[in-house]
Design a protein around this motif. Structure first.
Motif, PDB file in Angstrom:
ATOM      1  N   LEU A  10       0.815  -1.214   0.000  1.00  0.00           N
ATOM      2  CA  LEU A  10       0.000   0.000   0.000  1.00  0.00           C
ATOM      3  C   LEU A  10       0.852   1.271   0.000  1.00  0.00           C
ATOM      4  O   LEU A  10       0.425   2.300  -0.518  1.00  0.00           O
ATOM      5  CB  LEU A  10      -0.932   0.014   1.211  1.00  0.00           C
ATOM      6  N   THR A  11       2.055   1.185   0.579  1.00  0.00           N
ATOM      7  CA  THR A  11       2.919   2.360   0.618  1.00  0.00           C
ATOM      8  C   THR A  11       3.383   2.780  -0.769  1.00  0.00           C
ATOM      9  O   THR A  11       3.890   3.894  -0.935  1.00  0.00           O
ATOM     10  CB  THR A  11       4.144   2.098   1.506  1.00  0.00           C
ATOM     11  N   ASP A  12       3.198   1.918  -1.765  1.00  0.00           N
ATOM     12  CA  ASP A  12       3.608   2.231  -3.135  1.00  0.00           C
ATOM     13  C   ASP A  12       2.502   2.939  -3.926  1.00  0.00           C
ATOM     14  O   ASP A  12       2.737   3.373  -5.057  1.00  0.00           O
ATOM     15  CB  ASP A  12       3.992   0.947  -3.887  1.00  0.00           C
ATOM     16  N   MET A  13       1.320   3.050  -3.358  1.00  0.00           N
ATOM     17  CA  MET A  13       0.171   3.544  -4.118  1.00  0.00           C
ATOM     18  C   MET A  13       0.389   4.955  -4.667  1.00  0.00           C
ATOM     19  O   MET A  13       0.133   5.221  -5.852  1.00  0.00           O
ATOM     20  CB  MET A  13      -1.096   3.516  -3.261  1.00  0.00           C
ATOM     21  N   ALA A  14       0.844   5.873  -3.826  1.00  0.00           N
ATOM     22  CA  ALA A  14       1.005   7.258  -4.263  1.00  0.00           C
ATOM     23  C   ALA A  14       2.007   7.356  -5.404  1.00  0.00           C
ATOM     24  O   ALA A  14       1.779   8.080  -6.388  1.00  0.00           O
ATOM     25  CB  ALA A  14       1.440   8.133  -3.090  1.00  0.00           C
ATOM     26  N   SER A  15       3.105   6.617  -5.312  1.00  0.00           N
ATOM     27  CA  SER A  15       4.130   6.669  -6.348  1.00  0.00           C
ATOM     28  C   SER A  15       3.610   6.118  -7.670  1.00  0.00           C
ATOM     29  O   SER A  15       3.826   6.709  -8.738  1.00  0.00           O
ATOM     30  CB  SER A  15       5.355   5.862  -5.900  1.00  0.00           C
ATOM     31  N   VAL A  16       2.896   4.992  -7.613  1.00  0.00           N
ATOM     32  CA  VAL A  16       2.362   4.384  -8.836  1.00  0.00           C
ATOM     33  C   VAL A  16       1.349   5.316  -9.489  1.00  0.00           C
ATOM     34  O   VAL A  16       1.424   5.600 -10.696  1.00  0.00           O
ATOM     35  CB  VAL A  16       1.718   3.012  -8.529  1.00  0.00           C
ATOM     36  N   ARG A  17       0.406   5.800  -8.714  1.00  0.00           N
ATOM     37  CA  ARG A  17      -0.643   6.647  -9.292  1.00  0.00           C
ATOM     38  C   ARG A  17      -0.089   7.945  -9.854  1.00  0.00           C
ATOM     39  O   ARG A  17      -0.529   8.411 -10.909  1.00  0.00           O
ATOM     40  CB  ARG A  17      -1.719   6.923  -8.240  1.00  0.00           C
ATOM     41  N   GLN A  18       0.894   8.516  -9.175  1.00  0.00           N
ATOM     42  CA  GLN A  18       1.466   9.763  -9.662  1.00  0.00           C
ATOM     43  C   GLN A  18       2.188   9.559 -10.982  1.00  0.00           C
ATOM     44  O   GLN A  18       2.085  10.374 -11.904  1.00  0.00           O
ATOM     45  CB  GLN A  18       2.422  10.341  -8.620  1.00  0.00           C
ATOM     46  N   ARG A  19       2.920   8.461 -11.109  1.00  0.00           N
ATOM     47  CA  ARG A  19       3.711   8.217 -12.315  1.00  0.00           C
ATOM     48  C   ARG A  19       2.852   7.773 -13.498  1.00  0.00           C
ATOM     49  O   ARG A  19       3.215   8.004 -14.645  1.00  0.00           O
ATOM     50  CB  ARG A  19       4.809   7.187 -12.027  1.00  0.00           C
ATOM     51  N   VAL A  20       1.726   7.138 -13.229  1.00  0.00           N
ATOM     52  CA  VAL A  20       0.863   6.676 -14.309  1.00  0.00           C
ATOM     53  C   VAL A  20      -0.143   7.754 -14.709  1.00  0.00           C
ATOM     54  O   VAL A  20      -0.540   7.847 -15.880  1.00  0.00           O
ATOM     55  CB  VAL A  20       0.129   5.373 -13.906  1.00  0.00           C
TER      56      VAL A  20
END
Length: 305
Positions: A10-20
């Motif tokens: 879950l800690t990866d969510m912000a990074s994934v959504r921002q980059r996509v």
């Protein structure tokens, strides 16, 4: 230097959504909700390498990768993925590769890869306005189904899905699975995996910032749906279930949910059909504006650098 992959969390969510978010990629495979809820099946891992978002996972026992997500060229990142596969003794395999990514692979290493499309994993992408209104001659049958539902069940209500609906969603999924299992016993493993994915979403509903809807008749749930954004203009519908005995419920909740979404989403991805004839017929009957074909990519000379 090895790519620093780690298990997706879950800690990866912000990074994934921002980059996509700001890309033109409408591939449902890059919806974080999908990545997270199906991690149990694919052992999905993630890394940021040379300012690119990378994923590796297991598919039918094979190590595989998604295409890199990043604005710059791939001259450093693709060789790193090849090295990662070779280091673990796996032939290189990249899945879910869209056509724009095929072009970048060819530009990066001309003639090095070959690709073939798998129709089972083509995403169906629709114009939001079409699904929200079901207007026009082509969609008249769907409009008729939705309107028939409204006439047959005047005491229906539609509302946003909340954590309080979890148990009812699981019960409806079990009822739907039982009905489908009588038609297709071979699909039971798929339905059980889908239930696990559903449960994972429901357990982390608030953290995932998911969006969904529920349809009730006389207070009883007859359909539910949910999804999450892929990028800035595309929303991915991840799951939609309805009581198969409730005529028009699928068409009604489909239309109602799309109507409820923020207007910035002008495309709706309703994912693939897994090669299931009935599901393919259903998705085509809504007349997608785009079939997003995805490819399997391998090297022309496996295990050679």
């Amino acid at each position: 230097m090895p790519i620093p992959f780690h298990p997706l969390d879950l800690t990866d969510m912000a990074s994934v959504r921002q980059r996509v978010k700001d890309t033109e990629c409408r591939n449902c495979d890059l919806n974080f909700l999908n990545l997270f809820s199906w991690r149990f099946l694919y052992d999905t891992e993630i890394a940021i390498h040379n300012d690119h978002l990378l994923f590796r996972f297991k598919a039918d026992g094979h190590r595989a990768y998604l295409a890199p997500v990043g604005e710059s060229d791939w001259k450093d990142v693709v060789p790193a993925l090849l090295d990662d596969a070779a280091r673990d003794g796996h032939p290189f395999l990249m899945l879910g590769v869209c056509e724009h990514s095929l072009k970048k692979l060819e530009e990066t290493m001309p003639g090095y890869f070959y690709a073939n499309a798998d129709r089972r994993y083509t995403d169906y992408i629709y114009d939001r306005q079409s699904l929200a209104t079901l207007a026009g001659k082509k969609l008249q049958p769907k409009r008729n189904f939705a309107n028939r539902f409204a006439r047959l069940y005047p005491n229906h209500t539609y509302a946003s899905l909340t954590p309080e609906d979890i148990e009812e969603c699981l019960e409806l999924h079990a009822t739907w699975t039982e009905a489908k299992g009588k038609e297709d016993d071979a699909g039971r493993d798929t339905y059980e995996a889908e239930r696990k994915s559903l449960l994972r979403v429901m357990e982390h509903w608030n953290e995932l910032d998911a969006c969904g809807g529920v349809l009730r008749v006389n207070g009883q749930m007859v359909a539910f749906t949910y999804g999450a954004p892929v990028n800035h203009d595309t929303f991915d519908v991840c799951m939609e279930k309805a009581d198969t005995n409730c005529e028009g419920a699928f068409a009604f909740i489909n239309r109602s949910f799309v109507q409820s979404l923020p207007e910035k989403f002008i495309y709706i991805n309703r994912e693939d059909d897994l090669g299931i004839p009935g599901l393919r017929q259903s998705k085509l009957s809504y007349h997608p504006s785009l079939l997003l074909h995805k490819y399997t990519v391998m090297t022309r000379h496996p295990m050679q650098g």
